[in-house]
Design an enzyme around this catalytic site. Structure first.
Site, PDB file in Angstrom:
ATOM      1  N   SER A  31      41.552  44.288  35.722  1.00 49.59           N
ATOM      2  CA  SER A  31      40.616  44.520  36.833  1.00 49.59           C
ATOM      3  C   SER A  31      39.676  45.660  36.502  1.00 49.59           C
ATOM      4  O   SER A  31      40.111  46.697  36.016  1.00 49.59           O
ATOM      5  CB  SER A  31      41.374  44.938  38.094  1.00 49.59           C
ATOM      6  OG  SER A  31      42.338  43.993  38.423  1.00 49.59           O
ATOM      7  N   HIS A  62      37.941  38.210  38.719  1.00 53.30           N
ATOM      8  CA  HIS A  62      38.664  37.734  37.535  1.00 53.30           C
ATOM      9  C   HIS A  62      38.059  36.453  36.943  1.00 53.30           C
ATOM     10  O   HIS A  62      38.745  35.726  36.232  1.00 53.30           O
ATOM     11  CB  HIS A  62      40.136  37.494  37.854  1.00 53.30           C
ATOM     12  CG  HIS A  62      40.950  38.752  37.874  1.00 53.30           C
ATOM     13  ND1 HIS A  62      41.534  39.290  36.749  1.00 53.30           N
ATOM     14  CD2 HIS A  62      41.271  39.592  38.866  1.00 53.30           C
ATOM     15  CE1 HIS A  62      42.176  40.398  37.057  1.00 53.30           C
ATOM     16  NE2 HIS A  62      42.035  40.603  38.344  1.00 53.30           N
ATOM     17  N   HIS A  84      47.365  35.577  37.005  1.00 52.79           N
ATOM     18  CA  HIS A  84      48.564  36.323  37.373  1.00 52.79           C
ATOM     19  C   HIS A  84      49.631  35.371  37.903  1.00 52.79           C
ATOM     20  O   HIS A  84      49.319  34.332  38.485  1.00 52.79           O
ATOM     21  CB  HIS A  84      48.221  37.352  38.460  1.00 52.79           C
ATOM     22  CG  HIS A  84      47.216  38.372  38.032  1.00 52.79           C
ATOM     23  ND1 HIS A  84      45.856  38.116  38.040  1.00 52.79           N
ATOM     24  CD2 HIS A  84      47.374  39.635  37.567  1.00 52.79           C
ATOM     25  CE1 HIS A  84      45.233  39.194  37.593  1.00 52.79           C
ATOM     26  NE2 HIS A  84      46.122  40.127  37.303  1.00 52.79           N
ATOM     27  N   TYR A  86      51.409  35.764  40.477  1.00 55.83           N
ATOM     28  CA  TYR A  86      51.361  35.648  41.949  1.00 55.83           C
ATOM     29  C   TYR A  86      50.353  34.597  42.432  1.00 55.83           C
ATOM     30  O   TYR A  86      50.358  34.220  43.593  1.00 55.83           O
ATOM     31  CB  TYR A  86      51.056  37.005  42.612  1.00 55.83           C
ATOM     32  CG  TYR A  86      49.740  37.645  42.234  1.00 55.83           C
ATOM     33  CD1 TYR A  86      48.520  37.142  42.694  1.00 55.83           C
ATOM     34  CD2 TYR A  86      49.703  38.769  41.426  1.00 55.83           C
ATOM     35  CE1 TYR A  86      47.321  37.709  42.339  1.00 55.83           C
ATOM     36  CE2 TYR A  86      48.506  39.363  41.061  1.00 55.83           C
ATOM     37  CZ  TYR A  86      47.324  38.830  41.527  1.00 55.83           C
ATOM     38  OH  TYR A  86      46.136  39.402  41.172  1.00 55.83           O
ATOM     39  N   GLU A  87      49.508  34.123  41.526  1.00 56.60           N
ATOM     40  CA  GLU A  87      48.573  33.064  41.925  1.00 56.60           C
ATOM     41  C   GLU A  87      49.275  31.718  42.051  1.00 56.60           C
ATOM     42  O   GLU A  87      48.688  30.764  42.570  1.00 56.60           O
ATOM     43  CB  GLU A  87      47.418  32.975  40.916  1.00 56.60           C
ATOM     44  CG  GLU A  87      46.535  34.217  40.946  1.00 56.60           C
ATOM     45  CD  GLU A  87      45.456  34.186  39.885  1.00 56.60           C
ATOM     46  OE1 GLU A  87      44.517  33.381  40.031  1.00 56.60           O
ATOM     47  OE2 GLU A  87      45.552  34.944  38.902  1.00 56.60           O
ATOM     48  N   ALA A 114      44.992  47.294  35.514  1.00 55.43           N
ATOM     49  CA  ALA A 114      44.888  48.287  36.579  1.00 55.43           C
ATOM     50  C   ALA A 114      46.303  48.479  37.099  1.00 55.43           C
ATOM     51  O   ALA A 114      47.038  47.506  37.273  1.00 55.43           O
ATOM     52  CB  ALA A 114      43.992  47.766  37.687  1.00 55.43           C
ATOM     53  N   MET A 212      50.983  44.200  38.197  1.00 50.23           N
ATOM     54  CA  MET A 212      51.361  42.799  38.413  1.00 50.23           C
ATOM     55  C   MET A 212      51.021  41.919  37.212  1.00 50.23           C
ATOM     56  O   MET A 212      50.799  40.719  37.349  1.00 50.23           O
ATOM     57  CB  MET A 212      50.653  42.281  39.670  1.00 50.23           C
ATOM     58  CG  MET A 212      50.898  43.134  40.909  1.00 50.23           C
ATOM     59  SD  MET A 212      49.935  42.579  42.327  1.00 50.23           S
ATOM     60  CE  MET A 212      50.149  43.976  43.458  1.00 50.23           C
ATOM     61  N   SER A 213      50.977  42.527  36.028  1.00 52.37           N
ATOM     62  CA  SER A 213      50.609  41.755  34.830  1.00 52.37           C
ATOM     63  C   SER A 213      51.237  42.377  33.597  1.00 52.37           C
ATOM     64  O   SER A 213      52.131  43.219  33.699  1.00 52.37           O
ATOM     65  CB  SER A 213      49.083  41.738  34.681  1.00 52.37           C
ATOM     66  OG  SER A 213      48.619  43.039  34.381  1.00 52.37           O
ATOM     67  N   ASN A 236      45.238  54.126  41.432  1.00 48.80           N
ATOM     68  CA  ASN A 236      45.666  54.739  42.692  1.00 48.80           C
ATOM     69  C   ASN A 236      47.051  55.313  42.472  1.00 48.80           C
ATOM     70  O   ASN A 236      47.748  54.911  41.538  1.00 48.80           O
ATOM     71  CB  ASN A 236      45.722  53.659  43.799  1.00 48.80           C
ATOM     72  CG  ASN A 236      46.632  52.516  43.405  1.00 48.80           C
ATOM     73  OD1 ASN A 236      46.228  51.614  42.662  1.00 48.80           O
ATOM     74  ND2 ASN A 236      47.866  52.541  43.875  1.00 48.80           N
ATOM     75  N   HIS A 248      42.966  46.164  47.678  1.00 47.33           N
ATOM     76  CA  HIS A 248      42.451  45.634  46.413  1.00 47.33           C
ATOM     77  C   HIS A 248      41.082  46.243  46.109  1.00 47.33           C
ATOM     78  O   HIS A 248      40.759  46.550  44.959  1.00 47.33           O
ATOM     79  CB  HIS A 248      42.352  44.107  46.486  1.00 47.33           C
ATOM     80  CG  HIS A 248      41.826  43.467  45.234  1.00 47.33           C
ATOM     81  ND1 HIS A 248      42.513  43.509  44.032  1.00 47.33           N
ATOM     82  CD2 HIS A 248      40.684  42.784  44.985  1.00 47.33           C
ATOM     83  CE1 HIS A 248      41.802  42.878  43.106  1.00 47.33           C
ATOM     84  NE2 HIS A 248      40.692  42.428  43.652  1.00 47.33           N
TER      85      HIS A 248
HETATM   86  N1  HPA Z   1      50.809  48.494  42.667  1.00 47.55           N
HETATM   87  C1  HPA Z   1      50.821  47.331  41.967  1.00 47.55           C
HETATM   88  N2  HPA Z   1      49.785  46.912  41.264  1.00 47.55           N
HETATM   89  C2  HPA Z   1      48.682  47.683  41.237  1.00 47.55           C
HETATM   90  C3  HPA Z   1      48.600  48.889  41.956  1.00 47.55           C
HETATM   91  C4  HPA Z   1      49.738  49.320  42.701  1.00 47.55           C
HETATM   92  O1  HPA Z   1      49.748  50.388  43.344  1.00 47.55           O
HETATM   93  N3  HPA Z   1      47.366  49.415  41.708  1.00 47.55           N
HETATM   94  C5  HPA Z   1      46.739  48.540  40.884  1.00 47.55           C
HETATM   95  N4  HPA Z   1      47.526  47.479  40.613  1.00 47.55           N
END
Ligand code: HPA
Length: 276
Positions: A31, A62, A84, A86-87, A114, A212-213, A236, A248
């Protein structure tokens, strides 16, 4: 023949009808790194949608295609966008692109993502060299009949992230005045962000960054004999570490802000991989 391998060969043939480019380094852009293409002398683009059977992402930001070209003198293939778990794709589809780039000739897989910072000394905007990962919460991409053409049934994962590549990335950061954290990345399935209790648990397990990847791709690539390295953009601080809820959009904005340093680190590292 194994069905997953058959599909992989079909995808390879599809790409080979469009280009005979042989990359050395395969780069997966996470991302916010979507416009990284600026740094590449592009020779050929192949939209994922043109590759029969290839998983196409549904996530905003994406939109996907392969870019084949050069960073300095190093031939690379760059994935602009990834899918991903989760998709809703089966995990063997999630790792298909990494395996495909291996079949196209790439010896090195450079993963980026990310991530949320779990280590309390991290700040939003930091970059983190991935030293190791925690895979126990992610689906294992090697479940099912082993694809003997790619690798062994029980591959060793004691050094997924190649030591020499880690050293190159460290040196590239140092030489360019880029501050680089280091640590352990944990992949969860998502798509919901974590709870504060999830994050405390992950920290107790040794997680520095969560996302998540990446881990499933790293496992599939290691299985296939690729040299793997990775860098996370800490977009973050993870849930419960600040008062702010996670969105997001916030993740994307933070990735955009960190993008110039992130791009430079990837570019300078890849240049230093020329002699490997
Ligand atoms: N958690 C999970 N995936 C993420 C986060 C998070 O805080 N930030 C960016 N991708």
């Amino acid at each position: 023949m194994n069905e997953i391998y058959r599909k992989l060969l079909e995808c390879r043939d599809c790409v080979r009808q469009k280009t005979d480019f042989v990359p050395k380094v395969a780069i997966v852009l996470g991302s916010g790194l979507g416009d990284y293409a600026d740094g590449i002398k592009v020779e050929c683009e192949v939209p994922y949608g043109d590759i029969k059977g290839f998983p196409v992402s549904t996530v905003p930001g994406h939109a996907g295609r392969f870019l084949f070209g050069y960073i300095d003198n190093v031939p690379v293939v760059c994935m602009k966008g990834r899918v991903h778990y989760y998709e809703g794709y089966p995990v063997n589809d999630v790792v298909l692109p990494a395996r495909l780039m291996h079949l196209l000739g790439a010896k090195i897989l450079f993963l980026t993502n990310a991530a949320g910072g779990v280590n309390t000394s991290f700040h939003a905007g930091d970059l983190m060299l991935i030293r190791d990962h925690i895979a126990i919460f992610a689906p294992n991409p090697l479940i099912g009949p082993n694809i003997d053409e790619l690798g062994t049934r029980f591959p060793d994962m004691s050094a997924v992230y190649d030591r020499a590549l880690q050293e190159i990335i460290r040196n590239a950061a140092r030489a360019n005045g880029i501050f680089l954290q280091e640590g352990v990345y944990t992949q969860l399935t998502g798509p919901s962000f974590e709870s504060p209790a999830d994050i405390r648990a992950l920290r107790a397990l040794g997680t520095d960054a969560v996302g998540m990847s990446t881990v499933v791709e790293a496992i599939a690539a290691k299985h296939a004999g690729m040299r793997v390295c990775g860098v996370s953009c800490i977009c973050n601080l993870a849930a419960g570490m600040t008062d702010a809820p996670l969105t997001h959009e916030e993740v994307q904005e933070a990735a955009d802000r960190a993008a110039p340093n992130f791009k430079r680190l990837v570019t300078e590292s890849v240049k230093m991989m020329a002699d490997l």
